[in-house]
Design a protein around this motif. Sequence first.
Motif, PDB file in Angstrom:
ATOM      1  N   ALA A 182       0.839  -1.207   0.000  1.00 35.40           N
ATOM      2  CA  ALA A 182       0.000   0.000   0.000  1.00 35.40           C
ATOM      3  C   ALA A 182       0.871   1.252   0.000  1.00 35.40           C
ATOM      4  O   ALA A 182       0.593   2.210  -0.735  1.00 35.40           O
ATOM      5  CB  ALA A 182      -0.947  -0.009   1.189  1.00 35.40           C
ATOM      6  N   ARG A 183       1.925   1.251   0.811  1.00 37.44           N
ATOM      7  CA  ARG A 183       2.815   2.405   0.864  1.00 37.44           C
ATOM      8  C   ARG A 183       3.521   2.624  -0.479  1.00 37.44           C
ATOM      9  O   ARG A 183       3.580   3.756  -0.974  1.00 37.44           O
ATOM     10  CB  ARG A 183       3.859   2.216   1.969  1.00 37.44           C
ATOM     11  N   LEU A 184       4.049   1.554  -1.047  1.00 39.49           N
ATOM     12  CA  LEU A 184       4.789   1.686  -2.313  1.00 39.49           C
ATOM     13  C   LEU A 184       3.883   2.115  -3.461  1.00 39.49           C
ATOM     14  O   LEU A 184       4.323   2.813  -4.373  1.00 39.49           O
ATOM     15  CB  LEU A 184       5.479   0.365  -2.657  1.00 39.49           C
ATOM     16  N   LEU A 185       2.633   1.698  -3.431  1.00 43.81           N
ATOM     17  CA  LEU A 185       1.683   2.038  -4.498  1.00 43.81           C
ATOM     18  C   LEU A 185       0.905   3.321  -4.206  1.00 43.81           C
ATOM     19  O   LEU A 185       0.126   3.764  -5.044  1.00 43.81           O
ATOM     20  CB  LEU A 185       0.703   0.889  -4.710  1.00 43.81           C
ATOM     21  N   ALA A 186       1.109   3.898  -3.025  1.00 41.96           N
ATOM     22  CA  ALA A 186       0.388   5.102  -2.608  1.00 41.96           C
ATOM     23  C   ALA A 186      -1.119   4.895  -2.722  1.00 41.96           C
ATOM     24  O   ALA A 186      -1.847   5.740  -3.244  1.00 41.96           O
ATOM     25  CB  ALA A 186       0.844   6.326  -3.404  1.00 41.96           C
ATOM     26  N   THR A 187      -1.573   3.729  -2.257  1.00 40.60           N
ATOM     27  CA  THR A 187      -3.002   3.429  -2.217  1.00 40.60           C
ATOM     28  C   THR A 187      -3.424   3.258  -0.762  1.00 40.60           C
ATOM     29  O   THR A 187      -2.644   2.790   0.057  1.00 40.60           O
ATOM     30  CB  THR A 187      -3.361   2.140  -2.992  1.00 40.60           C
ATOM     31  N   PRO A 188      -4.650   3.633  -0.435  1.00 44.24           N
ATOM     32  CA  PRO A 188      -5.102   3.507   0.953  1.00 44.24           C
ATOM     33  C   PRO A 188      -5.506   2.087   1.340  1.00 44.24           C
ATOM     34  O   PRO A 188      -5.766   1.814   2.502  1.00 44.24           O
ATOM     35  CB  PRO A 188      -6.302   4.444   1.021  1.00 44.24           C
ATOM     36  N   PHE A 189      -5.546   1.169   0.355  1.00 46.65           N
ATOM     37  CA  PHE A 189      -5.995  -0.191   0.658  1.00 46.65           C
ATOM     38  C   PHE A 189      -5.221  -1.207  -0.172  1.00 46.65           C
ATOM     39  O   PHE A 189      -5.029  -1.021  -1.371  1.00 46.65           O
ATOM     40  CB  PHE A 189      -7.493  -0.335   0.349  1.00 46.65           C
ATOM     41  N   LEU A 190      -4.787  -2.279   0.496  1.00 45.33           N
ATOM     42  CA  LEU A 190      -4.201  -3.412  -0.210  1.00 45.33           C
ATOM     43  C   LEU A 190      -4.540  -4.666   0.580  1.00 45.33           C
ATOM     44  O   LEU A 190      -4.425  -4.680   1.813  1.00 45.33           O
ATOM     45  CB  LEU A 190      -2.683  -3.287  -0.338  1.00 45.33           C
ATOM     46  N   SER A 191      -4.995  -5.688  -0.115  1.00 47.01           N
ATOM     47  CA  SER A 191      -5.326  -6.947   0.563  1.00 47.01           C
ATOM     48  C   SER A 191      -4.656  -8.132  -0.113  1.00 47.01           C
ATOM     49  O   SER A 191      -4.409  -8.126  -1.314  1.00 47.01           O
ATOM     50  CB  SER A 191      -6.837  -7.168   0.611  1.00 47.01           C
ATOM     51  N   ILE A 192      -4.382  -9.129   0.716  1.00 44.99           N
ATOM     52  CA  ILE A 192      -3.853 -10.407   0.264  1.00 44.99           C
ATOM     53  C   ILE A 192      -4.842 -11.450   0.764  1.00 44.99           C
ATOM     54  O   ILE A 192      -5.053 -11.593   1.966  1.00 44.99           O
ATOM     55  CB  ILE A 192      -2.460 -10.679   0.850  1.00 44.99           C
ATOM     56  N   THR A 193      -5.479 -12.140  -0.161  1.00 44.90           N
ATOM     57  CA  THR A 193      -6.446 -13.178   0.183  1.00 44.90           C
ATOM     58  C   THR A 193      -5.911 -14.501  -0.333  1.00 44.90           C
ATOM     59  O   THR A 193      -5.561 -14.609  -1.507  1.00 44.90           O
ATOM     60  CB  THR A 193      -7.815 -12.890  -0.458  1.00 44.90           C
ATOM     61  N   VAL A 194      -5.842 -15.503   0.540  1.00 41.61           N
ATOM     62  CA  VAL A 194      -5.359 -16.829   0.158  1.00 41.61           C
ATOM     63  C   VAL A 194      -6.487 -17.819   0.404  1.00 41.61           C
ATOM     64  O   VAL A 194      -7.059 -17.860   1.490  1.00 41.61           O
ATOM     65  CB  VAL A 194      -4.104 -17.231   0.963  1.00 41.61           C
ATOM     66  N   TYR A 195      -6.794 -18.592  -0.627  1.00 41.81           N
ATOM     67  CA  TYR A 195      -7.874 -19.565  -0.527  1.00 41.81           C
ATOM     68  C   TYR A 195      -7.401 -20.822   0.189  1.00 41.81           C
ATOM     69  O   TYR A 195      -6.230 -21.191   0.113  1.00 41.81           O
ATOM     70  CB  TYR A 195      -8.397 -19.951  -1.913  1.00 41.81           C
ATOM     71  N   ASP A 196      -8.325 -21.484   0.828  1.00 42.97           N
ATOM     72  CA  ASP A 196      -8.060 -22.766   1.458  1.00 42.97           C
ATOM     73  C   ASP A 196      -7.749 -23.773   0.356  1.00 42.97           C
ATOM     74  O   ASP A 196      -8.425 -23.826  -0.661  1.00 42.97           O
ATOM     75  CB  ASP A 196      -9.304 -23.207   2.245  1.00 42.97           C
ATOM     76  N   GLY A 197      -6.740 -24.583   0.546  1.00 45.25           N
ATOM     77  CA  GLY A 197      -6.320 -25.537  -0.471  1.00 45.25           C
ATOM     78  C   GLY A 197      -7.237 -26.722  -0.639  1.00 45.25           C
ATOM     79  O   GLY A 197      -6.989 -27.585  -1.458  1.00 45.25           O
ATOM     80  N   GLU A 198      -8.332 -26.782   0.087  1.00 52.98           N
ATOM     81  CA  GLU A 198      -9.207 -27.956   0.048  1.00 52.98           C
ATOM     82  C   GLU A 198     -10.355 -27.828  -0.948  1.00 52.98           C
ATOM     83  O   GLU A 198     -11.302 -28.585  -0.889  1.00 52.98           O
ATOM     84  CB  GLU A 198      -9.788 -28.214   1.443  1.00 52.98           C
ATOM     85  N   SER A 199     -10.297 -26.892  -1.871  1.00 49.03           N
ATOM     86  CA  SER A 199     -11.400 -26.729  -2.812  1.00 49.03           C
ATOM     87  C   SER A 199     -11.319 -27.777  -3.921  1.00 49.03           C
ATOM     88  O   SER A 199     -10.267 -28.329  -4.202  1.00 49.03           O
ATOM     89  CB  SER A 199     -11.385 -25.330  -3.414  1.00 49.03           C
ATOM     90  N   ASP A 200     -12.434 -28.052  -4.563  1.00 50.64           N
ATOM     91  CA  ASP A 200     -12.484 -29.014  -5.660  1.00 50.64           C
ATOM     92  C   ASP A 200     -11.984 -28.362  -6.945  1.00 50.64           C
ATOM     93  O   ASP A 200     -12.444 -27.289  -7.318  1.00 50.64           O
ATOM     94  CB  ASP A 200     -13.921 -29.500  -5.891  1.00 50.64           C
ATOM     95  N   PRO A 201     -11.058 -29.008  -7.646  1.00 45.79           N
ATOM     96  CA  PRO A 201     -10.582 -28.440  -8.917  1.00 45.79           C
ATOM     97  C   PRO A 201     -11.743 -28.275  -9.901  1.00 45.79           C
ATOM     98  O   PRO A 201     -12.588 -29.146 -10.014  1.00 45.79           O
ATOM     99  CB  PRO A 201      -9.586 -29.488  -9.433  1.00 45.79           C
ATOM    100  N   GLY A 202     -11.770 -27.165 -10.589  1.00 45.27           N
ATOM    101  CA  GLY A 202     -12.807 -26.919 -11.585  1.00 45.27           C
ATOM    102  C   GLY A 202     -14.133 -26.482 -11.006  1.00 45.27           C
ATOM    103  O   GLY A 202     -15.065 -26.186 -11.735  1.00 45.27           O
ATOM    104  N   SER A 203     -14.237 -26.406  -9.692  1.00 44.06           N
ATOM    105  CA  SER A 203     -15.491 -26.015  -9.063  1.00 44.06           C
ATOM    106  C   SER A 203     -15.732 -24.525  -9.262  1.00 44.06           C
ATOM    107  O   SER A 203     -14.807 -23.731  -9.238  1.00 44.06           O
ATOM    108  CB  SER A 203     -15.444 -26.322  -7.564  1.00 44.06           C
ATOM    109  N   THR A 204     -16.994 -24.149  -9.449  1.00 47.76           N
ATOM    110  CA  THR A 204     -17.338 -22.729  -9.565  1.00 47.76           C
ATOM    111  C   THR A 204     -17.787 -22.167  -8.224  1.00 47.76           C
ATOM    112  O   THR A 204     -18.139 -21.002  -8.119  1.00 47.76           O
ATOM    113  CB  THR A 204     -18.462 -22.517 -10.599  1.00 47.76           C
ATOM    114  N   ALA A 205     -17.769 -22.998  -7.186  1.00 43.14           N
ATOM    115  CA  ALA A 205     -18.182 -22.546  -5.858  1.00 43.14           C
ATOM    116  C   ALA A 205     -17.152 -21.555  -5.308  1.00 43.14           C
ATOM    117  O   ALA A 205     -15.964 -21.629  -5.624  1.00 43.14           O
ATOM    118  CB  ALA A 205     -18.311 -23.736  -4.916  1.00 43.14           C
ATOM    119  N   VAL A 206     -17.614 -20.652  -4.481  1.00 42.52           N
ATOM    120  CA  VAL A 206     -16.720 -19.707  -3.834  1.00 42.52           C
ATOM    121  C   VAL A 206     -15.818 -20.483  -2.892  1.00 42.52           C
ATOM    122  O   VAL A 206     -16.279 -21.317  -2.120  1.00 42.52           O
ATOM    123  CB  VAL A 206     -17.535 -18.643  -3.054  1.00 42.52           C
ATOM    124  N   GLN A 207     -14.525 -20.223  -3.005  1.00 45.06           N
ATOM    125  CA  GLN A 207     -13.573 -20.928  -2.167  1.00 45.06           C
ATOM    126  C   GLN A 207     -13.528 -20.308  -0.782  1.00 45.06           C
ATOM    127  O   GLN A 207     -13.705 -19.107  -0.624  1.00 45.06           O
ATOM    128  CB  GLN A 207     -12.192 -20.882  -2.812  1.00 45.06           C
TER     129      GLN A 207
END
Length: 133
Positions: free
Chosen positions: A19-44
């Motif tokens: 956020a500091r380097l990009l001069a933006t007020p917001f930055l997020s890092i979201t990591v999905y749980d590795g237990e999702s089904d491959p090819g699934s369209t469900a929200v992880q």
Amino acid sequence: MNRDISVERDLGQLAALGARLLATPFLSITVYDGESDPGSTAVQTVSHVAAYCDEHWAAANPQINISQLGSPRNAMTQHLGLYASLPLRNDEGETIGTLACAGDEARDLSEQEMGVLKSISALTLAVLRGSTH
């Protein structure tokens, strides 16, 4: 120190740095749980979320649902001047999360700023790889 606490701390520091380097007020890092089904369209489900959000920006923009900014699909409804995101991909090329920044100022990220976003992405992946070893 507990490995999960260390990962959360490191991701939080990367979010603040980005956020500091990009001069933006917001930055997020979201990591999905590795237990999702491959090819699934469900929200992880999410296993890690780290975000930096300038508290003054959040207070000045109560109409923005900050919890939705980690998802490009949800962020599209937020009326932001700037929103940029990158998928986080593992060594097999699978999307395992998202790195996103947002702000009021209507602008595109420069080539240099995109490089910063990519560098934060690479550092995030390094932190995550380190947490599994």
